[in-house]
Design a protein around this motif. Sequence first.
Motif, PDB file in Angstrom:
ATOM      1  N   MET A  66       0.841  -1.187   0.000  1.00 23.65           N
ATOM      2  CA  MET A  66       0.000   0.000   0.000  1.00 23.65           C
ATOM      3  C   MET A  66       0.883   1.246   0.000  1.00 23.65           C
ATOM      4  N   LEU A  67       0.607   2.172  -0.906  1.00 18.45           N
ATOM      5  CA  LEU A  67       1.277   3.460  -0.926  1.00 18.45           C
ATOM      6  C   LEU A  67       0.414   4.437  -0.141  1.00 18.45           C
ATOM      7  N   ARG A  68       1.040   5.151   0.781  1.00 22.30           N
ATOM      8  CA  ARG A  68       0.325   6.128   1.598  1.00 22.30           C
ATOM      9  C   ARG A  68       1.235   7.313   1.864  1.00 22.30           C
ATOM     10  N   SER A  69       0.644   8.397   2.395  1.00 24.03           N
ATOM     11  CA  SER A  69       1.459   9.545   2.798  1.00 24.03           C
ATOM     12  C   SER A  69       2.356   9.125   3.955  1.00 24.03           C
ATOM     13  N   ALA A  70       3.595   9.543   3.911  1.00 24.96           N
ATOM     14  CA  ALA A  70       4.552   9.214   4.966  1.00 24.96           C
ATOM     15  C   ALA A  70       4.381  10.169   6.142  1.00 24.96           C
ATOM     16  N   THR A  71       4.780   9.712   7.300  1.00 22.10           N
ATOM     17  CA  THR A  71       4.733  10.514   8.517  1.00 22.10           C
ATOM     18  C   THR A  71       6.151  10.752   9.021  1.00 22.10           C
ATOM     19  N   LEU A  72       6.286  11.610  10.024  1.00 23.64           N
ATOM     20  CA  LEU A  72       7.595  11.836  10.630  1.00 23.64           C
ATOM     21  C   LEU A  72       8.124  10.557  11.288  1.00 23.64           C
ATOM     22  N   LEU A  73       7.241   9.734  11.803  1.00 19.33           N
ATOM     23  CA  LEU A  73       7.671   8.460  12.376  1.00 19.33           C
ATOM     24  C   LEU A  73       8.268   7.556  11.292  1.00 19.33           C
TER      25      LEU A  73
END
Length: 192
Positions: A66-73
């Motif tokens: 799944m491609l999703r928006s990345a987070t700082l974590l």
Amino acid sequence: MNAGARSLGLTLRIHPPMRRRLRCAAGSEDACRPLWPDRCHNTAQPVPSGVRSLRSSAKTKIRTVMLRSATLLDLETVASWIISKRDCELWAGWHVSFPIDNQSLPCAISFSENNAFALDEGDQLVAFGQLVGKASRRGHLAGLIVNPSVRGRGYGETLTRALLERARRESFERVSLNVNVSNHAAITLYLK
């Protein structure tokens, strides 16, 4: 980047005919998926937007990514994959120094949840990359990296194709990227 290293700039043109190869579900532009199967393997369910099924090398197991928006974590996890100055140079060029400072990293790579993407298999982050908008309707691929524990399994190509499709949807006419000339695996992938 050290004085002896060189960067190779590649420009990938996104030609209008590629847009015709999109497969859309229920007439929704958000549900378009190019170059990916219309249906999950052995099911009658449409593949959700951003999901791709991959066959393993043994052709016995199906993996869903799944491609999703990345987070700082996610960015902190990516930083943990980089264990040497050379790894850091190959990933971020001169923008980031090693050892990586997680506090300054987002600013150093112009991180935004709008331009950074994570590729997951199940609950594992397997790849990360950015699609940064530039002038003249150009997108720029940056910071592409695959988790070292799963390299060689096609995740880099999956991420690259997903980011190129996103560039098409965002109406970029061209996509550029820079790669260190000694990064032969990345160059081979990008020239596919």
